[in-house]
Design a protein around this motif. Structure first.
Motif, mmCIF file in Angstrom:
data_model
loop_
_atom_site.group_PDB
_atom_site.id
_atom_site.type_symbol
_atom_site.label_atom_id
_atom_site.label_comp_id
_atom_site.label_asym_id
_atom_site.label_seq_id
_atom_site.Cartn_x
_atom_site.Cartn_y
_atom_site.Cartn_z
ATOM 1 N N ILE A 11 -13.372 -2.034 19.513
ATOM 2 C CA ILE A 11 -13.089 -2.073 20.949
ATOM 3 C C ILE A 11 -11.575 -2.118 21.147
ATOM 4 O O ILE A 11 -10.920 -3.088 20.768
ATOM 5 C CB ILE A 11 -13.798 -3.258 21.612
ATOM 6 C CG1 ILE A 11 -15.309 -3.110 21.339
ATOM 7 C CG2 ILE A 11 -13.502 -3.288 23.110
ATOM 8 C CD1 ILE A 11 -16.152 -4.184 21.885
ATOM 9 N N ARG A 38 -8.953 2.363 28.947
ATOM 10 C CA ARG A 38 -8.050 3.236 29.709
ATOM 11 C C ARG A 38 -8.441 4.707 29.557
ATOM 12 O O ARG A 38 -9.227 5.053 28.680
ATOM 13 C CB ARG A 38 -6.607 3.049 29.232
ATOM 14 C CG ARG A 38 -5.997 1.684 29.594
ATOM 15 C CD ARG A 38 -4.607 1.586 28.986
ATOM 16 N NE ARG A 38 -3.816 0.500 29.527
ATOM 17 C CZ ARG A 38 -3.435 -0.572 28.825
ATOM 18 N NH1 ARG A 38 -3.790 -0.717 27.555
ATOM 19 N NH2 ARG A 38 -2.688 -1.506 29.389
ATOM 20 N N GLY A 42 -3.726 4.251 22.798
ATOM 21 C CA GLY A 42 -2.400 3.713 22.489
ATOM 22 C C GLY A 42 -2.162 2.294 22.972
ATOM 23 O O GLY A 42 -1.311 1.594 22.430
ATOM 24 N N PHE A 53 7.409 3.640 27.119
ATOM 25 C CA PHE A 53 7.313 2.571 28.114
ATOM 26 C C PHE A 53 6.729 1.297 27.516
ATOM 27 O O PHE A 53 6.746 0.250 28.145
ATOM 28 C CB PHE A 53 6.497 3.049 29.321
ATOM 29 C CG PHE A 53 7.281 3.993 30.188
ATOM 30 C CD1 PHE A 53 8.252 3.503 31.045
ATOM 31 C CD2 PHE A 53 7.102 5.359 30.097
ATOM 32 C CE1 PHE A 53 9.018 4.365 31.819
ATOM 33 C CE2 PHE A 53 7.860 6.234 30.871
ATOM 34 C CZ PHE A 53 8.819 5.732 31.739
ATOM 35 N N PRO A 164 -6.265 -7.916 23.518
ATOM 36 C CA PRO A 164 -5.500 -9.168 23.481
ATOM 37 C C PRO A 164 -6.412 -10.365 23.819
ATOM 38 O O PRO A 164 -7.189 -10.288 24.783
ATOM 39 C CB PRO A 164 -4.433 -8.959 24.561
ATOM 40 C CG PRO A 164 -4.269 -7.469 24.635
ATOM 41 C CD PRO A 164 -5.626 -6.884 24.341
ATOM 42 N N ALA A 321 -2.414 -7.510 17.668
ATOM 43 C CA ALA A 321 -1.092 -8.080 17.385
ATOM 44 C C ALA A 321 -1.069 -9.600 17.524
ATOM 45 O O ALA A 321 -0.413 -10.296 16.740
ATOM 46 C CB ALA A 321 -0.060 -7.446 18.316
HETATM 47 C C1 LIG Z 1 6.984 -3.188 27.161
HETATM 48 C C2 LIG Z 1 6.641 -3.447 25.730
HETATM 49 C C3 LIG Z 1 7.588 -3.324 24.752
HETATM 50 C C4 LIG Z 1 7.288 -3.553 23.411
HETATM 51 N N1 LIG Z 1 8.254 -3.338 22.475
HETATM 52 C C5 LIG Z 1 7.943 -3.468 21.172
HETATM 53 C C6 LIG Z 1 8.866 -3.074 20.177
HETATM 54 O O1 LIG Z 1 9.945 -2.540 20.471
HETATM 55 N N2 LIG Z 1 8.513 -3.273 18.876
HETATM 56 C C7 LIG Z 1 7.299 -3.793 18.515
HETATM 57 O O2 LIG Z 1 7.049 -3.945 17.304
HETATM 58 N N3 LIG Z 1 6.374 -4.141 19.438
HETATM 59 C C8 LIG Z 1 6.665 -3.980 20.754
HETATM 60 N N4 LIG Z 1 5.720 -4.256 21.705
HETATM 61 C C9 LIG Z 1 4.428 -4.819 21.269
HETATM 62 C C10 LIG Z 1 3.467 -3.724 20.767
HETATM 63 O O3 LIG Z 1 3.281 -2.787 21.795
HETATM 64 C C11 LIG Z 1 2.152 -4.344 20.351
HETATM 65 O O4 LIG Z 1 2.349 -5.228 19.275
HETATM 66 C C12 LIG Z 1 1.081 -3.353 19.880
HETATM 67 O O5 LIG Z 1 1.131 -2.126 20.538
HETATM 68 C C13 LIG Z 1 -0.278 -4.038 20.079
HETATM 69 O O6 LIG Z 1 -1.315 -3.232 19.604
HETATM 70 P P1 LIG Z 1 -2.807 -3.800 19.653
HETATM 71 O O7 LIG Z 1 -3.695 -2.724 19.186
HETATM 72 O O8 LIG Z 1 -2.867 -5.116 18.971
HETATM 73 O O9 LIG Z 1 -3.083 -4.138 21.203
HETATM 74 P P2 LIG Z 1 -3.113 -3.169 22.473
HETATM 75 O O10 LIG Z 1 -2.133 -2.084 22.316
HETATM 76 O O11 LIG Z 1 -2.995 -4.041 23.673
HETATM 77 O O12 LIG Z 1 -4.561 -2.511 22.385
HETATM 78 C C14 LIG Z 1 -5.709 -3.084 22.923
HETATM 79 C C15 LIG Z 1 -6.537 -1.989 23.549
HETATM 80 O O13 LIG Z 1 -7.729 -2.560 24.116
HETATM 81 C C16 LIG Z 1 -8.007 -1.878 25.332
HETATM 82 N N5 LIG Z 1 -8.861 -2.722 26.166
HETATM 83 C C17 LIG Z 1 -8.529 -3.814 26.893
HETATM 84 N N6 LIG Z 1 -9.613 -4.325 27.513
HETATM 85 C C18 LIG Z 1 -10.665 -3.536 27.152
HETATM 86 C C19 LIG Z 1 -12.072 -3.552 27.459
HETATM 87 N N7 LIG Z 1 -12.620 -4.510 28.238
HETATM 88 N N8 LIG Z 1 -12.864 -2.573 26.935
HETATM 89 C C20 LIG Z 1 -12.343 -1.610 26.114
HETATM 90 N N9 LIG Z 1 -11.017 -1.556 25.785
HETATM 91 C C21 LIG Z 1 -10.208 -2.515 26.293
HETATM 92 C C22 LIG Z 1 -6.635 -1.647 25.926
HETATM 93 O O14 LIG Z 1 -6.644 -0.637 26.915
HETATM 94 C C23 LIG Z 1 -5.818 -1.282 24.693
HETATM 95 O O15 LIG Z 1 -5.803 0.116 24.467
HETATM 96 C C24 LIG Z 1 5.982 -3.995 23.046
HETATM 97 C C25 LIG Z 1 5.007 -4.120 24.031
HETATM 98 C C26 LIG Z 1 5.318 -3.832 25.359
HETATM 99 C C27 LIG Z 1 4.241 -3.944 26.424
#
Ligand SMILES: Cc1cc2nc3c(=O)[nH]c(=O)nc-3n(C[C@H](O)[C@H](O)[C@H](O)COP(=O)(O)OP(=O)(O)OC[C@H]3O[C@@H](n4cnc5c(N)ncnc54)[C@H](O)[C@@H]3O)c2cc1C
Length: 349
Positions: A11, A38, A42, A53, A164, A321
């Motif tokens: 998920i 979404r 990504g 962004f 998250p 993360a």
């Molecule tokens: C503005 C910004 C700047 C950043 N800059 C940096 C940087 O320079 N360097 C760095 O290392 N990190 C940076 N980060 C942090 C980095 O983006 C994250 O560590 C990483 O992308 C997290 O990935 P993830 O898969 O753990 O979570 P996410 O990318 O949050 O993925 C979770 C996914 O779950 C989906 N989701 C949520 N709810 C549901 C639901 N109910 N049903 C189905 N899907 C759902 C979301 O849409 C999302 O696609 C930044 C973040 C932001 C917002």
């Protein structure tokens, strides 16, 4: 025809979920579906109009991310920082300038934008990623996992929740998750969920021509950090930075006017000749942020050991993360947690 059943359902099509999917695929496990709320993949990695962004930078010590980038053959390059950088530390004093020591190169960026990594990881699974699919309920029934979404119901042997932790509490789990776990999930700040970014593209990199690096730093300014954001191949020219959160509640027009005036003051009138101006306020995005973001821990502790355990009788795992004990919050943490989950489920086979 949508396949509604898979051995593993992930998920979230963010970096963590896609890393797990990629690793499973590498080991020959392709009975996988990825459900993404979404209309794009990504998550917190989002490159639009050549501008990151979401996540942008990483460093050599981000070893998990660096290895993955190498493995999938995505190019990296150094953040441009040659020339005069501007430091604004006092609203009345003139700007102060500093220069980066070329002996200590700055962070890396991903060529083509951070989304290039996401696209590469997702390329192994085009049909199996279901976007516009918001998960609302996860229940264990008869030794299987039933997942309810706005886009129909799914069945899996195991489910990996990469959302998250704080917003994953919006999902109804059955049987209920332990109260201590829900408590910790609610108290896990989502890294950068309060951030607001601005990106401007230009016909020419006028700041470089004037000897500026494009870096502009100052907590008292409308843009607290600004950087050169030209593409690796220098074919598109841009500046990107973080908007001061004090401007969040202004109208978009008022905020834009203030930001442009601020950048004009320190970088010159050429700022006003931008081709595109765009903002992204992550606090307003319900698939990243919860509504209570007003108070923020600057250095939250991530990697709570509760997130490393199996739930729903060995059928539910968390990743993402914020669950990572290594570089929690960062892309490296997302990759690390994604790798760990893949290892855990494969070792159960
Ligand atoms: C503005 C910004 C700047 C950043 N800059 C940096 C940087 O320079 N360097 C760095 O290392 N990190 C940076 N980060 C942090 C980095 O983006 C994250 O560590 C990483 O992308 C997290 O990935 P993830 O898969 O753990 O979570 P996410 O990318 O949050 O993925 C979770 C996914 O779950 C989906 N989701 C949520 N709810 C549901 C639901 N109910 N049903 C189905 N899907 C759902 C979301 O849409 C999302 O696609 C930044 C973040 C932001 C917002």
């Amino acid at each position: 025809m949508t396949q509604k059943k898979a051995r593993y359902i992930i998920i979230g099509a963010g970096l963590s979920g896609l890393t797990t999917a990629f690793k499973l695929h590498q080991k020959g496990e392709t009975n996988v579906l990825i459900l993404e709320a979404r209309d794009r993949i990504g998550g917190r990695i989002m490159t639009e109009n050549h501008i990151d962004f979401g996540a942008t930078w990483f460093q050599n010590h981000h070893e998990n991310l660096s290895s993955l980038i190498e493995e999938v053959a995505v190019e990296k390059f150094h953040q441009f920082s040659d020339g005069k950088s501007v430091l604004v530390y006092n609203s009345m004093a003139p700007a102060h300038y500093f220069e980066n020591d070329p002996k200590y190169p700055s962070a890396f960026r991903i060529a083509g934008g951070s989304a290039a990594l996401i696209e590469k990881l997702a390329s192994f699974y085009t049909e199996q990623i279901h976007t516009n699919t918001v998960v609302s309920e996860i229940k264990e029934v008869d030794n299987q996992i039933f997942i309810s979404t706005n886009n129909g119901n799914y069945i899996a042997d195991k489910v990996i929740v990469t959302i998250p932790p704080r917003i994953a509490t919006n999902i109804i789990f059955s049987p209920e998750l332990p109260a201590h776990l829900i408590h910790d999930m609610k108290n896990t700040h989502t890294w950068m969920s309060n951030a607001m970014k601005v990106g401007l593209t230009f016909k020419t990199p006028f700041w470089k021509v004037k000897g500026f690096s494009g870096t502009l730093i100052g907590q008292i300014g409308c843009v607290t950090e600004l950087y050169d954001h030209c593409c690796a191949d220098e074919k598109t020219f841009a500046l990107m930075g973080f908007v001061n959160e004090a401007l969040r509640d202004l109208s978009k027009e008022e905020r834009k006017a203030k930001i442009l005036a601020y950048l004009q003051k320190y970088l010159g009138d050429e700022v006003l000749n931008y081709v595109t101006y765009e903002e992204k306020d992550w606090s307003q995005d319900g698939f990243t942020a919860s509504s209570d973001i007003k108070s923020i821990y600057m250095s939250p502790r991530y990697g709570n050991s509760k997130f490393q355990e199996f739930y729903l009788n060995g059928k539910l795992l968390f990743s993402g993360a914020e669950t990572s004990s290594i570089h929690g919050g960062y892309m490296d943490g997302a990759v690390f947690s994604g790798l760990k989950v893949a290892e855990k489920i494969l070792s159960q086979e």
